[in-house]
Design a protein around this motif. Structure first.
Motif, PDB file in Angstrom:
ATOM      1  N   GLY A 167       0.720  -1.257  -0.335  1.00  0.00           N
ATOM      2  CA  GLY A 167      -0.306  -0.104  -0.321  1.00  0.00           C
ATOM      3  C   GLY A 167       1.302   0.939   0.412  1.00  0.00           C
ATOM      4  O   GLY A 167       0.089   2.228   0.123  1.00  0.00           O
ATOM      5  N   THR A 168       2.104   1.448  -0.586  1.00  0.00           N
ATOM      6  CA  THR A 168       2.888   2.197  -0.307  1.00  0.00           C
ATOM      7  C   THR A 168       3.179   2.753  -1.575  1.00  0.00           C
ATOM      8  O   THR A 168       3.778   1.191  -2.923  1.00  0.00           O
ATOM      9  CB  THR A 168       3.813   2.644   0.617  1.00  0.00           C
ATOM     10  N   LYS A 169       2.922   3.678  -2.500  1.00  0.00           N
ATOM     11  CA  LYS A 169       2.504   3.704  -3.762  1.00  0.00           C
ATOM     12  C   LYS A 169       3.193   5.682  -3.942  1.00  0.00           C
ATOM     13  O   LYS A 169       2.925   6.086  -3.307  1.00  0.00           O
ATOM     14  CB  LYS A 169       1.091   3.394  -4.473  1.00  0.00           C
ATOM     15  N   LEU A 170       3.645   5.965  -5.331  1.00  0.00           N
ATOM     16  CA  LEU A 170       3.962   6.962  -5.941  1.00  0.00           C
ATOM     17  C   LEU A 170       2.281   7.719  -5.741  1.00  0.00           C
ATOM     18  O   LEU A 170       1.939   7.335  -6.500  1.00  0.00           O
ATOM     19  CB  LEU A 170       4.710   6.742  -6.740  1.00  0.00           C
ATOM     20  N   LEU A 171       2.172   8.742  -5.178  1.00  0.00           N
ATOM     21  CA  LEU A 171       1.077   9.846  -5.652  1.00  0.00           C
ATOM     22  C   LEU A 171       0.897  10.305  -6.873  1.00  0.00           C
ATOM     23  O   LEU A 171      -0.020  10.208  -8.058  1.00  0.00           O
ATOM     24  CB  LEU A 171       0.333  10.128  -4.822  1.00  0.00           C
ATOM     25  N   MET A 172       1.262  10.727  -7.426  1.00  0.00           N
ATOM     26  CA  MET A 172       1.913  12.046  -8.259  1.00  0.00           C
ATOM     27  C   MET A 172       3.311  12.074  -9.018  1.00  0.00           C
ATOM     28  O   MET A 172       3.626  12.313  -7.962  1.00  0.00           O
ATOM     29  CB  MET A 172       0.845  13.124  -9.080  1.00  0.00           C
ATOM     30  N   ASP A 173       3.675  12.010 -10.505  1.00  0.00           N
ATOM     31  CA  ASP A 173       4.934  12.482 -10.278  1.00  0.00           C
ATOM     32  C   ASP A 173       4.613  14.201 -11.072  1.00  0.00           C
ATOM     33  O   ASP A 173       4.259  13.783 -11.748  1.00  0.00           O
ATOM     34  CB  ASP A 173       5.763  11.728 -11.620  1.00  0.00           C
ATOM     35  N   VAL A 174       4.939  14.832  -9.899  1.00  0.00           N
ATOM     36  CA  VAL A 174       4.275  16.006 -10.579  1.00  0.00           C
ATOM     37  C   VAL A 174       5.410  16.968 -11.089  1.00  0.00           C
ATOM     38  O   VAL A 174       5.007  17.516 -12.460  1.00  0.00           O
ATOM     39  CB  VAL A 174       4.385  17.053  -9.331  1.00  0.00           C
ATOM     40  N   TYR A 175       6.858  16.457 -11.629  1.00  0.00           N
ATOM     41  CA  TYR A 175       7.829  17.124 -11.985  1.00  0.00           C
ATOM     42  C   TYR A 175       8.223  15.799 -13.048  1.00  0.00           C
ATOM     43  O   TYR A 175       9.535  14.897 -12.875  1.00  0.00           O
ATOM     44  CB  TYR A 175       8.673  17.913 -11.121  1.00  0.00           C
ATOM     45  N   ASP A 176       7.855  15.322 -14.207  1.00  0.00           N
ATOM     46  CA  ASP A 176       7.829  13.946 -14.483  1.00  0.00           C
ATOM     47  C   ASP A 176       9.269  14.268 -15.290  1.00  0.00           C
ATOM     48  O   ASP A 176       9.830  15.287 -14.959  1.00  0.00           O
ATOM     49  CB  ASP A 176       7.048  14.024 -16.262  1.00  0.00           C
ATOM     50  N   GLY A 177       9.670  13.332 -15.387  1.00  0.00           N
ATOM     51  CA  GLY A 177      11.119  13.175 -16.210  1.00  0.00           C
ATOM     52  C   GLY A 177      12.549  13.211 -15.446  1.00  0.00           C
ATOM     53  O   GLY A 177      13.636  12.709 -15.838  1.00  0.00           O
ATOM     54  N   GLY A 178      12.111  12.166 -14.819  1.00  0.00           N
ATOM     55  CA  GLY A 178      13.273  11.882 -13.850  1.00  0.00           C
ATOM     56  C   GLY A 178      13.596  12.975 -12.165  1.00  0.00           C
ATOM     57  O   GLY A 178      14.509  13.274 -12.032  1.00  0.00           O
ATOM     58  N   HIS A 179      13.125  14.354 -12.977  1.00  0.00           N
ATOM     59  CA  HIS A 179      13.451  16.056 -12.348  1.00  0.00           C
ATOM     60  C   HIS A 179      12.091  15.495 -11.173  1.00  0.00           C
ATOM     61  O   HIS A 179      11.495  15.099 -10.263  1.00  0.00           O
ATOM     62  CB  HIS A 179      12.705  17.373 -12.740  1.00  0.00           C
ATOM     63  N   SER A 180      12.733  16.427  -9.527  1.00  0.00           N
ATOM     64  CA  SER A 180      12.648  16.632  -8.546  1.00  0.00           C
ATOM     65  C   SER A 180      11.188  17.700  -8.406  1.00  0.00           C
ATOM     66  O   SER A 180      12.065  18.670  -8.393  1.00  0.00           O
ATOM     67  CB  SER A 180      13.612  16.529  -7.512  1.00  0.00           C
ATOM     68  N   SER A 181      10.662  17.512  -7.606  1.00  0.00           N
ATOM     69  CA  SER A 181       8.690  18.655  -7.389  1.00  0.00           C
ATOM     70  C   SER A 181       9.443  18.931  -6.400  1.00  0.00           C
ATOM     71  O   SER A 181       9.238  20.196  -5.643  1.00  0.00           O
ATOM     72  CB  SER A 181       7.777  18.257  -8.104  1.00  0.00           C
ATOM     73  N   ASP A 182       9.800  18.044  -5.232  1.00  0.00           N
ATOM     74  CA  ASP A 182      10.152  18.197  -4.141  1.00  0.00           C
ATOM     75  C   ASP A 182       9.286  19.157  -3.267  1.00  0.00           C
ATOM     76  O   ASP A 182       9.119  20.526  -2.641  1.00  0.00           O
ATOM     77  CB  ASP A 182      11.460  19.740  -4.064  1.00  0.00           C
ATOM     78  N   PRO A 183       8.073  18.181  -3.107  1.00  0.00           N
ATOM     79  CA  PRO A 183       7.035  18.587  -2.141  1.00  0.00           C
ATOM     80  C   PRO A 183       7.293  18.801  -0.977  1.00  0.00           C
ATOM     81  O   PRO A 183       8.360  18.557  -0.156  1.00  0.00           O
ATOM     82  CB  PRO A 183       5.812  17.463  -2.053  1.00  0.00           C
ATOM     83  N   GLY A 184       6.341  20.073  -0.166  1.00  0.00           N
ATOM     84  CA  GLY A 184       7.662  19.729   0.759  1.00  0.00           C
ATOM     85  C   GLY A 184       6.031  21.137   2.200  1.00  0.00           C
ATOM     86  O   GLY A 184       4.884  21.194   1.018  1.00  0.00           O
TER      87      GLY A 184
END
Length: 699
Positions: free
Chosen positions: A652-669
């Motif tokens: 049940g541990t899953k990626l919710l959304m790739d906000v910045y796709d292409g391997g980049h980090s959106s750095d949610p905070g």
């Protein structure tokens, strides 16, 4: 998932102010004063200074008699009033000054023997208190000063040894801490002073050598730092701003005072009026209801008077203030605005009374709010505007320092409480709001000068418990509510680390366990309440750490699991309660830093999922519960640092959304839940670092 806001900064700290505005604000009621904490112990006092609020924490500087003057913090309780960091170890003290909060970041100046005085930042922890930049290399003590926040940036003045005293800026990073412009070329100084915010730009005065002062403006860039107005032969003395205008007073060499206005751009400065043929007075300026009020020499040149202006020459007038013929008043002083009215003090030398007045422009005259007999002029001052009321201090007829409150419907004003039996030198000062409390600096004969509290309920002033009776601070910290109990930790050089519990009464303070007696590098960390029990980490130092649980009794305070140096597991302050479990982020040499769970037993403490396989770390952060799931940020290497969720199981541990796709980090905070909606900050590569929201689905 939606982007819902726009900000000019891409830094995390911008979202402190945005997310705090989502949460409700507790109204403040001024009540009887209550001492927060006697930091020093005894009647000498710690002489606190520079009290400022950042979120749910107030910061100040104090001298506890052991560490010298250093940075302290408080959450409004005795147990939560602690030393942040001993920057100059021992008794020397780093003498922090100029505390300033900009977008949730605390800036200040502090001294080191090998670096001199430089700019520092702090997140309220010892490890998070750091020198921002060594501006002037070596121990040269060219102290940065005049700290002010404008449009998300910190502005200040400093001398780097190459450019003289000039204007600097910082975005909270070392790279982003740099000189704005060398106004006086080379090692000559422009000495920027009177730094003021107007709109989203900084205004300040520059005085090159012995020349007259000039009005300058800056947007934080070199090209955007420009001269606005130069008054040949005249010095600009005071600056104030309304919503649309900037006002300032000038004094000429011939002794003439003039009032000017500016829209903040070149060629927009215009003279409003000649005020007095005899200038060089002590000027105070405020704006209220589209009017500017100021003190300046009277028309006849006999003393200082109160003036007002509507930005026209005809509308610039000297005000007639209420006074009896038998009285002889001092000049007005202590100007402050409350609900579009100007407040000020005047002292009657004949009757020995200090009067507080309010000038109501609609009525066209001043109204006396309060007067108090005092043998000597005490320089009373208005302390804090609370919206529907305001606070000020005055000495009463017994020369005791009293805190007063004026509500719109109250006549006369209310005496809240005597805060000092000493002279007005010790009067309450530096008042600020922390949650539902008011904190301020005051003094009494028993405790000396300390930080005081005005709580939200009527109470007699008291100290909860003097835990260390030897007169040395017990340094309480990690104040945590669990059910009807309050847990906290203490530390001293002689007694080491201890876990305590209280129900809020002095007699109920109970020591639950003593940890690592005699060891100085020990600490109790990461307090978290789960099902009326407390989880915490006992850090023995040198990589040896233990997970503990407590039910509030000595026998029920038990160790869960020991993590030795070979296992090398350390918690990273990411701990929260979820479905009766403890969810936390931790490190081991096999999996790196990943997400773990514990039910309070050794068998029930294990890794949830190795999100970044192998000994690489996904570094889960910002763990937050919403609608039956834990949401957090993590980096699985392929998608970068993105938003995840878990139900406490591996599947049940899953990626919710790739906000910045292409391997980049959106750095949610800064994950924050409000009304079943998850708010967070992220960068999708198109809009910069902005405010987002999610209902927990990918749609």
């Amino acid at each position: 998932m939606f982007l819902i806001g726009r900000s000019k900064s891409k830094r995390f700290r911008v979202f402190y102010s945005v997310l705090f505005s989502i949460l409700s604000f507790t109204s403040i009621q001024a009540q009887s004063p209550e001492l927060v904490c006697d930091v020093f112990g005894g009647d000498r006092g710690s002489a606190p200074k520079d009290l400022v609020v950042n979120g749910n924490t107030a910061y100040f500087t104090a001298d506890d008699g052991v560490h010298g003057r250093e940075l302290w913090k408080t959450d409004g309780t005795e147990a939560g009033t602690v030393l942040v960091a001993d920057l100059c170890e021992g008794h020397c003290g780093s003498s922090p000054k100029n505390l300033c909060v900009v977008n949730g970041v605390l800036f200040f100046t502090a001294y080191e023997s090998d670096k001199g005085t430089e700019i520092w930042t702090s997140d309220g922890t010892e490890s998070g208190t750091k020198r921002l930049k060594d501006i002037n290399k070596g121990g040269s003590n060219y102290s940065p000063s005049h700290l002010i926040g404008v449009n998300g940036l910190l502005f200040f003045t400093a001398n780097d040894g190459d450019h003289g005293v000039e204007l600097w800026k910082s975005d909270g990073t070392e790279k982003g801490t740099q000189i704005v412009k060398d106004i006086s070329n080379g090692k000559e100084s422009s000495y920027p002073i009177a730094l003021s915010a107007f709109g989203n730009r900084l205004f300040f005065l520059v005085k090159k050598g012995k020349q007259h002062s000039e009005l300058w403006r800056s947007d934080g860039t070199e090209s955007g730092t420009v001269l606005i107005k130069s008054h040949e032969g005249n010095d600009i003395k005071s600056i104030t701003t309304s919503k649309t205008q900037l006002f300032y007073l000038t004094d000429s060499k011939e002794g003439k005072t003039e009032l000017w206005q500016s829209k903040g751009d070149a060629n927009t400065s215009t003279k409003i009026s000649d005020i007095s043929i005899k200038g060089n007075g002590q000027h105070e300026m405020v704006t209220a209801n589209n009017l500017v009020y100021f003190t300046a020499n009277s028309k006849d040149g006999k003393g200082i008077s109160l003036w007002k202006s509507n930005a026209s020459s005809a509308g610039t007038i000297q005000l007639k203030l209420a006074a009896s013929k038998a009285s002889k008043y001092s000049e007005p002083y202590g100007l402050m605005v409350h609900q579009d009215n100007v407040l000020f003090f005047m002292y009657d030398y004949k009757t020995k009374e200090e009067h507080l007045f309010q000038f109501n422009d609609k009525l066209g005259h001043s109204i006396e709010i309060n007067k108090v007999y005092t043998p000597n002029r005490t320089h009373a001052h208005i302390c804090l505007d609370l919206g529907n009321s305001f606070l000020w201090t005055q000495n009463n007829s017994s020369n005791q320092v009293v805190l007063w409150r004026q509500d719109a419907s109250d006549k006369p004003a209310k005496e809240i409480g005597i805060t000092s039996n000493q002279s007005a030198y010790y009067s309450p000062k530096n008042l600020c709001v922390l949650g539902s409390q008011i904190l301020y600096i005051a003094s009494d004969a028993q405790n000396g000068e300390e930080v005081w509290q005005m709580p939200s309920a009527n109470k007699e002033a008291h100290v909860l418990k003097n835990i260390n009776t030897k007169g040395v601070s017990s340094s309480p910290y990690n104040l945590t509510s669990v059910g009807e109990s309050l847990f906290f930790a203490t530390f001293s050089d002689t007694d080491g680390v201890q876990l305590w519990k209280t129900n809020g009464q002095s007699a109920s303070c109970t020591k639950l366990k003593h940890f690592y007696q005699g060891k100085l590098d020990t600490e109790l960390e990461s307090f978290c309440a789960v099902n009326n029990k407390l989880f915490f980490m006992a850090n023995e130092g040198k990589g040896k750490q233990e997970l503990w649980i407590s039910d509030g009794t000595s026998s029920g305070t038990q160790f869960v699991m020991k993590f030795t140096e070979t296992r090398n597991l350390s918690f990273t302050q990411q701990m929260l309660a979820y479905k009766g479990l403890l969810i936390f982020s931790a490190y081991d040499s096999i999996h790196g830093t990943e997400l773990w769970r514990s039910d309070g037993t050794a068998k029930g403490t294990y890794l949830i999922k190795d999100i970044n396989p192998g000994d690489n770390s996904s570094t889960p952060q910002w763990c937050t519960v919403m609608n039956g799931y834990v949401y957090f940020s993590a980096d699985n290497y392929n998608n970068g640092n993105e938003l995840w969720k878990t139900d406490g199981t591996s599947a049940g541990t899953k990626l919710l959304m790739d906000v910045y796709d292409g391997g980049h980090s959106s750095d949610p905070g800064f994950l924050t839940v409000k009304d079943n909606v998850l708010f967070f900050a992220a960068d999708n590569g198109l809009h910069g670092y902005e405010l987002w929201k999610s209902d927990g689905t990918t749609q």
